[in-house]
Write a protein that holds these residues in place. Sequence first.
Motif, PDB file in Angstrom:
ATOM      1  N   GLY A 523       0.803  -1.215   0.000  1.00 55.17           N
ATOM      2  CA  GLY A 523       0.000   0.000   0.000  1.00 55.17           C
ATOM      3  C   GLY A 523       0.836   1.265   0.000  1.00 55.17           C
ATOM      4  N   PRO A 524       0.281   2.366  -0.548  1.00 57.69           N
ATOM      5  CA  PRO A 524       1.002   3.647  -0.605  1.00 57.69           C
ATOM      6  C   PRO A 524       1.383   4.195   0.769  1.00 57.69           C
ATOM      7  CG  PRO A 524      -0.888   3.654  -2.093  1.00 57.69           C
ATOM      8  CD  PRO A 524      -1.014   2.429  -1.259  1.00 57.69           C
ATOM      9  N   ARG A 525       0.543   3.980   1.765  1.00 50.60           N
ATOM     10  CA  ARG A 525       0.841   4.523   3.098  1.00 50.60           C
ATOM     11  C   ARG A 525       2.102   3.886   3.667  1.00 50.60           C
ATOM     12  NH1 ARG A 525      -3.852   4.726   7.509  1.00 50.60           N
ATOM     13  NH2 ARG A 525      -4.614   6.157   5.895  1.00 50.60           N
ATOM     14  N   GLN A 526       2.255   2.574   3.478  1.00 54.47           N
ATOM     15  CA  GLN A 526       3.448   1.883   3.966  1.00 54.47           C
ATOM     16  C   GLN A 526       4.703   2.424   3.300  1.00 54.47           C
ATOM     17  OE1 GLN A 526       5.290  -0.105   6.382  1.00 54.47           O
ATOM     18  NE2 GLN A 526       3.431  -1.337   6.182  1.00 54.47           N
ATOM     19  N   PHE A 527       4.633   2.646   1.987  1.00 61.07           N
ATOM     20  CA  PHE A 527       5.794   3.189   1.293  1.00 61.07           C
ATOM     21  C   PHE A 527       6.115   4.590   1.800  1.00 61.07           C
ATOM     22  CE2 PHE A 527       7.478   5.973  -2.017  1.00 61.07           C
ATOM     23  CZ  PHE A 527       8.705   5.347  -2.258  1.00 61.07           C
ATOM     24  N   ALA A 528       5.099   5.427   1.988  1.00 59.91           N
ATOM     25  CA  ALA A 528       5.328   6.801   2.452  1.00 59.91           C
ATOM     26  C   ALA A 528       6.021   6.810   3.810  1.00 59.91           C
ATOM     27  CB  ALA A 528       4.006   7.558   2.509  1.00 59.91           C
ATOM     28  N   GLN A 529       5.630   5.893   4.686  1.00 61.86           N
ATOM     29  CA  GLN A 529       6.259   5.827   6.010  1.00 61.86           C
ATOM     30  C   GLN A 529       7.725   5.409   5.910  1.00 61.86           C
ATOM     31  OE1 GLN A 529       3.705   3.092   8.094  1.00 61.86           O
ATOM     32  NE2 GLN A 529       2.134   4.638   8.532  1.00 61.86           N
ATOM     33  N   ILE A 530       7.994   4.399   5.073  1.00 62.90           N
ATOM     34  CA  ILE A 530       9.372   3.931   4.899  1.00 62.90           C
ATOM     35  C   ILE A 530      10.225   5.023   4.266  1.00 62.90           C
ATOM     36  CG2 ILE A 530      10.825   2.212   3.766  1.00 62.90           C
ATOM     37  CD1 ILE A 530       8.446   0.300   3.873  1.00 62.90           C
ATOM     38  N   ARG A 531       9.658   5.719   3.299  1.00 62.08           N
ATOM     39  CA  ARG A 531      10.383   6.798   2.612  1.00 62.08           C
ATOM     40  C   ARG A 531      10.764   7.895   3.598  1.00 62.08           C
ATOM     41  NH1 ARG A 531       7.821  10.234  -2.512  1.00 62.08           N
ATOM     42  NH2 ARG A 531       9.262  12.013  -2.440  1.00 62.08           N
ATOM     43  N   SER A 532       9.818   8.311   4.424  1.00 64.94           N
ATOM     44  CA  SER A 532      10.094   9.370   5.409  1.00 64.94           C
ATOM     45  C   SER A 532      11.168   8.930   6.395  1.00 64.94           C
ATOM     46  CB  SER A 532       8.812   9.747   6.154  1.00 64.94           C
ATOM     47  OG  SER A 532       7.864  10.308   5.280  1.00 64.94           O
ATOM     48  N   GLN A 533      11.111   7.659   6.828  1.00 67.66           N
ATOM     49  CA  GLN A 533      12.100   7.160   7.781  1.00 67.66           C
ATOM     50  C   GLN A 533      13.481   7.101   7.159  1.00 67.66           C
ATOM     51  OE1 GLN A 533      11.365   6.443  11.133  1.00 67.66           O
ATOM     52  NE2 GLN A 533      13.607   6.614  11.154  1.00 67.66           N
ATOM     53  N   PHE A 534      13.543   6.724   5.874  1.00 70.35           N
ATOM     54  CA  PHE A 534      14.838   6.667   5.195  1.00 70.35           C
ATOM     55  C   PHE A 534      15.477   8.052   5.135  1.00 70.35           C
ATOM     56  CE2 PHE A 534      17.409   7.223   1.401  1.00 70.35           C
ATOM     57  CZ  PHE A 534      18.327   6.192   1.531  1.00 70.35           C
ATOM     58  N   VAL A 535      14.693   9.055   4.765  1.00 67.40           N
ATOM     59  CA  VAL A 535      15.230  10.411   4.650  1.00 67.40           C
ATOM     60  C   VAL A 535      15.713  10.917   6.012  1.00 67.40           C
ATOM     61  CG1 VAL A 535      14.653  12.807   4.107  1.00 67.40           C
ATOM     62  CG2 VAL A 535      13.845  10.971   2.622  1.00 67.40           C
ATOM     63  N   GLU A 536      14.937  10.618   7.065  1.00 66.82           N
ATOM     64  CA  GLU A 536      15.350  11.035   8.419  1.00 66.82           C
ATOM     65  C   GLU A 536      16.646  10.331   8.819  1.00 66.82           C
ATOM     66  OE1 GLU A 536      13.659  10.755  13.002  1.00 66.82           O
ATOM     67  OE2 GLU A 536      12.246  10.719  11.316  1.00 66.82           O
ATOM     68  N   ASN A 537      16.733   9.028   8.523  1.00 66.83           N
ATOM     69  CA  ASN A 537      17.952   8.283   8.853  1.00 66.83           C
ATOM     70  C   ASN A 537      19.153   8.831   8.098  1.00 66.83           C
ATOM     71  OD1 ASN A 537      16.293   6.669  10.382  1.00 66.83           O
ATOM     72  ND2 ASN A 537      16.379   4.886   9.017  1.00 66.83           N
ATOM     73  N   LEU A 538      18.956   9.158   6.813  1.00 71.25           N
ATOM     74  CA  LEU A 538      20.056   9.669   6.006  1.00 71.25           C
ATOM     75  C   LEU A 538      20.586  10.980   6.574  1.00 71.25           C
ATOM     76  CD1 LEU A 538      21.738   9.375   3.371  1.00 71.25           C
ATOM     77  CD2 LEU A 538      19.983  10.769   2.244  1.00 71.25           C
ATOM     78  N   ARG A 539      19.676  11.864   6.962  1.00 67.89           N
ATOM     79  CA  ARG A 539      20.107  13.141   7.536  1.00 67.89           C
ATOM     80  C   ARG A 539      20.905  12.909   8.815  1.00 67.89           C
ATOM     81  NH1 ARG A 539      15.517  15.327   7.971  1.00 67.89           N
ATOM     82  NH2 ARG A 539      15.115  14.792  10.151  1.00 67.89           N
ATOM     83  N   THR A 540      20.417  11.997   9.654  1.00 65.63           N
ATOM     84  CA  THR A 540      21.103  11.716  10.919  1.00 65.63           C
ATOM     85  C   THR A 540      22.491  11.143  10.682  1.00 65.63           C
ATOM     86  OG1 THR A 540      18.979  11.288  12.004  1.00 65.63           O
ATOM     87  CG2 THR A 540      20.957  10.408  13.070  1.00 65.63           C
ATOM     88  N   VAL A 541      22.594  10.160   9.786  1.00 68.15           N
ATOM     89  CA  VAL A 541      23.883   9.521   9.502  1.00 68.15           C
ATOM     90  C   VAL A 541      24.881  10.527   8.949  1.00 68.15           C
ATOM     91  CG1 VAL A 541      25.042   7.845   8.006  1.00 68.15           C
ATOM     92  CG2 VAL A 541      22.902   7.239   9.141  1.00 68.15           C
ATOM     93  N   MET A 542      24.442  11.353   8.012  1.00 64.42           N
ATOM     94  CA  MET A 542      25.375  12.297   7.396  1.00 64.42           C
ATOM     95  C   MET A 542      25.808  13.379   8.370  1.00 64.42           C
ATOM     96  SD  MET A 542      24.041  12.708   3.457  1.00 64.42           S
ATOM     97  CE  MET A 542      25.436  13.760   3.101  1.00 64.42           C
ATOM     98  N   ASN A 543      24.896  13.874   9.189  1.00 64.41           N
ATOM     99  CA  ASN A 543      25.268  14.900  10.165  1.00 64.41           C
ATOM    100  C   ASN A 543      26.193  14.330  11.227  1.00 64.41           C
ATOM    101  OD1 ASN A 543      23.914  17.134   9.081  1.00 64.41           O
ATOM    102  ND2 ASN A 543      21.991  16.582  10.079  1.00 64.41           N
ATOM    103  N   ARG A 544      26.086  13.028  11.493  1.00 65.55           N
ATOM    104  CA  ARG A 544      26.943  12.396  12.506  1.00 65.55           C
ATOM    105  C   ARG A 544      28.340  12.118  11.968  1.00 65.55           C
ATOM    106  NH1 ARG A 544      24.163   7.776  13.495  1.00 65.55           N
ATOM    107  NH2 ARG A 544      25.440   6.573  12.035  1.00 65.55           N
ATOM    108  N   GLU A 545      28.445  11.709  10.697  1.00 59.96           N
ATOM    109  CA  GLU A 545      29.716  11.225  10.188  1.00 59.96           C
ATOM    110  C   GLU A 545      30.496  12.237   9.358  1.00 59.96           C
ATOM    111  OE1 GLU A 545      29.650   7.418   8.377  1.00 59.96           O
ATOM    112  OE2 GLU A 545      28.284   6.534   9.866  1.00 59.96           O
ATOM    113  N   GLU A 546      29.818  13.268   8.833  1.00 61.38           N
ATOM    114  CA  GLU A 546      30.548  14.260   8.041  1.00 61.38           C
ATOM    115  C   GLU A 546      31.409  15.142   8.939  1.00 61.38           C
ATOM    116  OE1 GLU A 546      31.028  15.118   4.770  1.00 61.38           O
ATOM    117  OE2 GLU A 546      30.154  13.165   4.318  1.00 61.38           O
ATOM    118  N   ALA A 547      32.405  15.792   8.354  1.00 58.37           N
ATOM    119  CA  ALA A 547      33.347  16.612   9.108  1.00 58.37           C
ATOM    120  C   ALA A 547      32.651  17.800   9.728  1.00 58.37           C
ATOM    121  CB  ALA A 547      34.469  17.085   8.171  1.00 58.37           C
TER     122      ALA A 547
END
Length: 605
Positions: A523-547
């Motif tokens: 379903g579209p709702r499941q994809f939207a939730q996964i998509r939002s979580q991925f973007v949040e995770n990406l921001r967290t990982v990059m802010n943690r590991e970048e210089a």
Amino acid sequence: MPAPASAISSVETKRILVAEDSAITQDLLKLVLTQRGHEVDIVNDGKEAFEALSQRDYDVALLDFHLPEMDGVKVASSYRTQFKDRQGPRFVAVTADVEGLLSHEENCEWFDRVVPKPVDISEICKVIDETQESRSENDPSPSSMSKGSESPKTDGSKGIPAVQPAPRTSPLFELDYKYLCYPEDFNAKHLSARALQSSLTQQQFDAILITQATGPEAFAQIWSTKTLHLLPIIDLVGCLTNEADLDCSKLAHDELNKVKDLIEDFHAKRVELHPDLILTDDLGEKIIGRLHVSGRKLTPKYHAGTPSLVKFNLTVPAENVIIEARKLQDSGLLHANFFDRVHVCGSCGSSQFNVREDCPDCHSADLSEQSYLHHFKCAYQGAESDFRQGDHLVCPKCRQELNHFGRDYDKPGTMIRCNSCSHTTSQPDIGFVCLKCSTRTDGDVIQTRDLFSYELSDRGSAFAEAGFAYLGITRTSLRFADLPLDLVIGLNEEAKRYNENGSTFSLLHISYENQREIEREHGPRQFAQIRSQFVENLRTVMNREEASGSSCQTYRGHTYDFAIAGGTQPDALRGQIDHYCREAGKQLRHDIGATIRVFGAEDLS
């Protein structure tokens, strides 16, 4: 993409008035338009807009609908009413309240275009770039017909064509569907409020009805407006040949299932179509979408009235279809089947010819065929007209009269004589004279072109359902239509810092290859939730590991997501991006198939 502040635009400078009470939108429009070389004035309310229009000539006026003091509709209508003798600017409504604009008591037809918010910068730039062509036609009214054509009757001072609807006698109107109609809702120059609403708000109409005889040229608005080309075309008057999806000119009650099946099939296939193909401005991509939802092949049919000698089963000029289909075939999106081979004028590209025998010397077609004689005694051979003297035959070489066929002379064959230059020959030339530009071409050097019918290949069908991600991210460039408003502002701020002090940054473009699969299974709702979580995770990982000194800000788009990584070197980030992508997707319930492409400041100029 937004250009850095130092970029020099090659477009023609235009005077633009922006009437907008949002400071963010003011800054965005002024920044982008001035970078493109335009002269921009900003006002904050409708009263100031009307005063500015009264005092200065503009090429384009971008008006918010809900302006203080005087709304955008009132500004446009007051100007057009009070300054009828001026050519005036193109009026463009920019609003988040499309439905309110369309239901306004004065309607929205004072405007030449309507652009919905969030602002699509590419659409704004397209409207502005089209202004020179519109003004060169000396056409102050948005709905006037093209120069040189007969002026339509109008419904008053607005200059909007007044069209009498066709009688609603077809059984088709008994069905519970919503229709757009020609000519009530569109013609070659004009879209009605209902048609605008369908294209801007994606309020779904079910079909387009042809209620008055017309030709394919009337459908230009359908193909230049988003989403309308994806509706089935039903011909109620029998004026179209194979361009319509269904001929209902003689529809009986017991045949209504044909209409239902057509509309429901289009509905089902539109659901499968990826947003990239729904929202595209590219004609080739629109053709792919149209073939997908219609389930039809792209089929030519002989038509002597077109320069290409064929029409296709699309309401698009055949010459345009041929160009686009060839490119799509080269990309592997269409499969071609040979239809015919035609001759082509080397000067204008037309295939409309007068094919004739003509004189090898002067190319005149004024030829006559006659016998040629052979005088046995002196061996002279020549046209019979050279021998003829009244009722007698006299050899022009030895002056002897020829009396007996078979003894004095014979007639071994015929020859062609040009009545214009008197040249004689046994073999005339074949000449192709173009009916469009009058160019004559010898038959032995005339160019040819092969014509084909086309159908979606497996690759084309997959592209229709998966969008640009299926072709590979390197096959497509970023488009303003995909960029959120706050991202455009952020990019221009980064570009300004880059030009002022060399501060580097990277733009991340995020696509999801498994979107369709996840939406179908969960379903579209499941994809939207996964998509939002991925973007949040990406921001967290990059802010943690970048210089230190770098930062990552993410932005949600319609089809894709984006991130700006300030203070980063694009080349270094490209080496790490697969690692960041894996880390961001580790804890997700399903594999989202994320693909990230990195752009640097140099890529955005």
